[in-house]
Structure formats: C-alpha cells, structure tokens
Write a protein that holds these residues in place. Structure first.
Motif, PDB file in Angstrom:
ATOM      1  N   ARG A 123     -13.212 -21.647 -20.628  1.00 45.16           N
ATOM      2  CA  ARG A 123     -12.897 -21.758 -22.046  1.00 45.16           C
ATOM      3  C   ARG A 123     -11.438 -22.167 -22.287  1.00 45.16           C
ATOM      4  N   GLU A 124     -10.516 -21.797 -21.421  1.00 51.91           N
ATOM      5  CA  GLU A 124      -9.112 -22.105 -21.639  1.00 51.91           C
ATOM      6  C   GLU A 124      -8.579 -23.083 -20.590  1.00 51.91           C
ATOM      7  N   GLN A 125      -8.765 -22.743 -19.306  1.00 53.36           N
ATOM      8  CA  GLN A 125      -8.297 -23.606 -18.241  1.00 53.36           C
ATOM      9  C   GLN A 125      -9.335 -23.660 -17.127  1.00 53.36           C
ATOM     10  N   GLN A 148     -17.753 -30.299 -24.365  1.00 53.00           N
ATOM     11  CA  GLN A 148     -18.082 -29.278 -25.365  1.00 53.00           C
ATOM     12  C   GLN A 148     -16.900 -28.402 -25.751  1.00 53.00           C
ATOM     13  N   GLN A 149     -15.871 -28.359 -24.895  1.00 56.90           N
ATOM     14  CA  GLN A 149     -14.712 -27.502 -25.155  1.00 56.90           C
ATOM     15  C   GLN A 149     -13.464 -28.375 -25.299  1.00 56.90           C
ATOM     16  N   PRO A 150     -13.178 -28.875 -26.485  1.00 60.57           N
ATOM     17  CA  PRO A 150     -12.060 -29.810 -26.650  1.00 60.57           C
ATOM     18  C   PRO A 150     -10.700 -29.219 -26.315  1.00 60.57           C
ATOM     19  N   ARG A 184      -3.609 -32.407 -27.504  1.00 55.25           N
ATOM     20  CA  ARG A 184      -4.333 -31.682 -28.538  1.00 55.25           C
ATOM     21  C   ARG A 184      -3.556 -30.418 -28.854  1.00 55.25           C
ATOM     22  N   ASN A 185      -3.141 -30.278 -30.105  1.00 55.52           N
ATOM     23  CA  ASN A 185      -2.309 -29.141 -30.517  1.00 55.52           C
ATOM     24  C   ASN A 185      -1.061 -29.035 -29.647  1.00 55.52           C
ATOM     25  N   GLY A 186      -0.532 -30.197 -29.258  1.00 53.09           N
ATOM     26  CA  GLY A 186       0.689 -30.225 -28.466  1.00 53.09           C
ATOM     27  C   GLY A 186       0.491 -29.997 -26.985  1.00 53.09           C
ATOM     28  N   VAL A 187      -0.778 -29.899 -26.530  1.00 48.69           N
ATOM     29  CA  VAL A 187      -1.050 -29.585 -25.124  1.00 48.69           C
ATOM     30  C   VAL A 187      -1.834 -30.733 -24.494  1.00 48.69           C
ATOM     31  N   LYS A 188      -1.394 -31.195 -23.333  1.00 50.49           N
ATOM     32  CA  LYS A 188      -2.130 -32.193 -22.577  1.00 50.49           C
ATOM     33  C   LYS A 188      -3.309 -31.511 -21.902  1.00 50.49           C
ATOM     34  N   THR A 189      -4.518 -32.030 -22.077  1.00 52.51           N
ATOM     35  CA  THR A 189      -5.709 -31.309 -21.632  1.00 52.51           C
ATOM     36  C   THR A 189      -6.360 -31.872 -20.382  1.00 52.51           C
ATOM     37  N   LEU A 190      -5.819 -32.943 -19.816  1.00 51.41           N
ATOM     38  CA  LEU A 190      -6.379 -33.475 -18.574  1.00 51.41           C
ATOM     39  C   LEU A 190      -5.251 -33.826 -17.624  1.00 51.41           C
TER      40      LEU A 190
END
Length: 228
Positions: A123-125, A148-150, A184-190
């Motif tokens: 869900r988070e990382q 599913q978890q942006p 996303r919201n200031g956080v790089k997600t990949l």
C-alpha cells in the motif's frame, strides 16, 4: 466488570468479526487492562493492553507461555482461542516469542504464493531486488498493484541486466504504467536502478545484453534508471 449509573452491570457488546480470543475476554466482561493484569498474575510476565489488543486482532502471535496462561484464564482450548492467528501462519518458527515470526517456505508454490501476496498487499512502498524474476503471477501482481495504488512507491533494484525476457517486458510495462519523472504529491513513485557486477568477467550473454540495452534505452528516454 463495570456498573452503569443505575447500578446495573455493563456488558461489552461483541461482533461476529471479533476473534475468539477477544470474545472470550468480553464474555468475562474484562477490559484489556484487566485481562493483561490477570494474565500477568498467572504467568509472571509483563503484558499490557496494547499487546493484548494486538493478539486479539491477529497483528501479533501469542507465545507458548502466554497461550497457556490465556487458556487457563479463559478456560478455553488453544485451538479455539488462537485460530485467527494460526490460520494466517500455519508453518511458523517463533524464535523470539511474539516479537519475531518466521515463516519457512519449503515448496516453490508456497514461495510464489507468498511473493504474490506481498505485492498484492503493498500500500505504501514495494521494494524488489534481483534480475532473475520471471514468474508471471508475481510480475503481474506487481503491475496490478501499481495500477490500482497510485500512491504506491515502487523500487526495483537490478543486479546486472535482466536475465529473462519476461522481466524486461515487465519493466517496460511499469514504464508504461507510471511516468517516472512525475511526482505524485511531491513524491516520485517509480525507481528502477541497477547495481553493476563487480566481477571482471561477468557472465552476461549477448541475449541479456540486448534485453538490457532495450530496457535501458526506454529508461533513459523517461529519465528512470540511475546506475550505481
């Protein structure tokens, strides 16, 4: 046990979703604090309300000494009281009481099921290492979780280039699912990175080199991979 303003006994309500361990405590109309004190009197231990709550919810597993104490306190069989804990971890070695739970996987199918479960439950990382992944169910579970978890932040650390085409294809699909340069919201997600082999003669085959070159090209085009 408590009394209301009219002097009547107040009994806590139970829910069908409560564990047998919690229902046994509520059946005696005991608070978490009262139950932990009563357990300590039996075992000579030092539990508290927070730990009791974690046992009841299944977030932590109860050690042998405390299981015996709770069975004595509630006058119930361990099979009934701790089914909610044992059902989620049927093959465990409790090396440090309830502090550490180790699950030993002895079959390939169990390993696949476990890693798929980790990916699906992220869900988070989600941190994944290695360059040999090729199990379709596992790679698909990662892709589904990302879709599913942006807000899920995914890290893939490669040790050398991908060893299988399935992993290279998976990395390309991740790049298609997420814009790695976006935040996303200031956080790089990949985050995809590779640890280069320290051996002077790394056994990379021409096929692997081609696969890696393709993935690296896609990565550089979207500013994803940082080589370290």
């Amino acid at each position: 046990m408590s009394l209301d303003g009219n002097g009547a006994v107040s009994v806590a309500a139970t829910s069908s979703t409560d564990s047998a361990l919690k229902r046994a405590r509520l059946a005696l109309n005991m608070t978490l604090e009262e139950a932990s004190d009563a357990l300590d009197a039996i075992t000579g231990g030092a539990t508290d309300a927070s730990l009791m709550s974690a046992w009841e919810s299944g977030r932590r597993r109860t050690g042998k000494r405390n299981r015996a104490g709770l069975c004595r306190l509630y006058r119930e069989r361990p099979e009934a009281l701790f089914a909610h804990q044992d059902g989620a971890a049927t093959s465990v070695l409790e090396t440090s009481g309830t502090a550490v739970v180790v699950k030993v996987l002895t079959r390939w199918t169990d390993l696949v099921e476990a890693v798929v479960g980790v990916a699906a439950g992220a869900r988070e990382q989600l941190v994944v290492t290695g360059s040999r992944s090729r199990e379709k169910a596992y790679l698909s579970a990662i892709e589904t979780a990302m879709a599913q978890q942006p807000d899920l932040v995914h890290y893939r650390v490669l040790y050398g280039p991908p060893r299988h085409l399935a992993l290279a294809d998976h990395l390309v699909r991740l790049l298609e699912l997420r814009d790695p340069s976006a935040r996303r919201n200031g956080v790089k997600t990949l985050h995809i990175g590779m640890v280069a082999s320290m051996r002077p003669h790394s056994p990379w085959t021409p096929t692997n080199t081609i696969i890696f070159s393709f993935v690296l090209w896609r990565s550089l085009a979207t500013d994803v991979v940082g080589l370290v």
